[in-house]
Design an enzyme around this catalytic site. Structure first.
Site: not given
Length: 353
Positions: A37-38, A95
């Site tokens: 994660s940033r 999805k």
């Protein structure tokens, strides 16, 4: 006793926080250990036990990660899943599987060659009302089904600023967002259609991508309608199925997504409960009779439990790549149908040796 399967999560956006992190954490035999994660401060504030990597590549390089989960923007699915498979990881992709059928087939072949489990998170196979509908069909209560309508309607008149609403993002729009859910359910019930006709358009002021679609899947002696809209203030039936013996109507959406967003997680005692029952209508002596059909419990946790067993014990993959490729064939054919204003027929799928 084997150690839990250690899971790494790519990104910490809405899908990761709402669905994947809680369901992974609730599954015995799985341990969510790291996220790429940033926004490390946000991750640590909400899940202080998680280790945070700056990039997906750093996450994939970790020797202690067995399974990588990819709930990122649709156009990134292929590249990220490919990199994770090449790093030797088992992979879950949210999805839609990919943006194109060609990308999906490449990932399937790569996973097969690597001997890794590749699965797609088609969680709405475990919706409460869909499980109920499947049970009615298995029992033969409706006779031969002649018409099926599946609606996913919401009222969201404001266009949010996010990648799903941006024309600059490949795989954005409602057909790629909700279409895979409805298509996968239809394929589970009836198999591959003979053809598809799709209308998709923009209804809301300021919308850049489709926020409405209406698809007709043609089968032999069966019509299947898949419909979604962002401007339906008073939705009709979620499911309407008509057969030679009876009809079944069910209103309201499955409650599991709302429960997760409200901070309720399995194994909460009321998990998967839907108090809105469907109605089965049968005619006797020229008069309709109505029977309330109790809605079964939804079971999103079943997906990750089955995935664990597929990796650990070689059990059936809950959503194998082949199933998701079948969905992507319909999605891609629908795009062609909408662009050319015609029905697109389906050729038989080739068999991969």
């Amino acid at each position: 006793m084997p150690h839990p399967l250690r899971v790494g999560l790519v990104g910490y956006g809405s899908a990761a926080k709402t669905f994947h992190a809680p369901l992974i954490s609730a599954t015995p035999g799985l341990e969510l250990v790291a996220v790429a994660s940033r926004r490390p401060d946000q991750v640590r504030a909400e899940r202080p036990s998680l280790e945070v990597e700056a990039t997906p590549e750093a996450l994939f390089a970790r020797a202690d990660i067995d399974l990588v989960v990819i709930p990122t923007p649709n156009e990134t699915h292929h590249a990220l899943a490919r990199a994770a498979l090449l790093a030797g990881k088992h992979v879950v992709v949210d999805k839609p599987f990919t943006v194109t059928v060609a990308e999906a087939r490449e990932l399937e072949a790569l996973a097969r060659d690597a001997g890794r489990v590749l699965s797609v998170f088609h969680n709405r196979r475990w919706d409460a009302d869909f499980l109920t509908l499947q049970a009615l069909l298995d029992e033969g209560r409706l006779g031969r089904v002649v018409q099926f309508e599946s609606h996913f309607d919401r009222f969201r008149p404001e266009v949010p600023q996010r990648w799903r609403e941006s024309a600059a993002s490949a795989g954005s729009g409602l057909w790629y967002d909700l279409g895979p859910h409805l298509v996968d359910q239809a394929l589970q019930l009836f198999g591959q259609p003979l053809g598809i006709s799709l209308t998709r358009t923009t209804l809301r002021d300021g919308a850049e991508v489709d926020d409405y679609f209406h698809a007709l899947l043609r089968y032999e002696r069966l019509q299947v309608i898949l419909h979604a809209s962002t401007l339906t203030a008073e939705p009709g039936a979620r499911f309407a199925m008509h057969g030679t013996a009876a009809s079944y109507l069910k209103h309201g959406l499955d409650e599991q997504e709302a429960a997760l967003k409200a901070g309720l997680f399995p194994p909460d005692a009321d998990w998967g409960r839907d108090e809105r029952d469907g109605i089965l209508t049968e005619w006797h002596d020229g008069q309709p009779g109505h029977e309330r059909v109790p809605t079964r419990r939804g079971d999103y946790p079943a997906y990750y439990a089955a995935l664990r067993d597929a990796i650990r014990h070689g059990a059936a993959n809950p959503v194998p790549a082949a199933d998701a490729i079948a969905v992507m064939r319909v999605i891609e054919a629908g795009c062609l149908s909408a662009a050319e204003g015609r029905e697109v027929p389906f050729a038989a799928e080739e068999v991969v040796a």
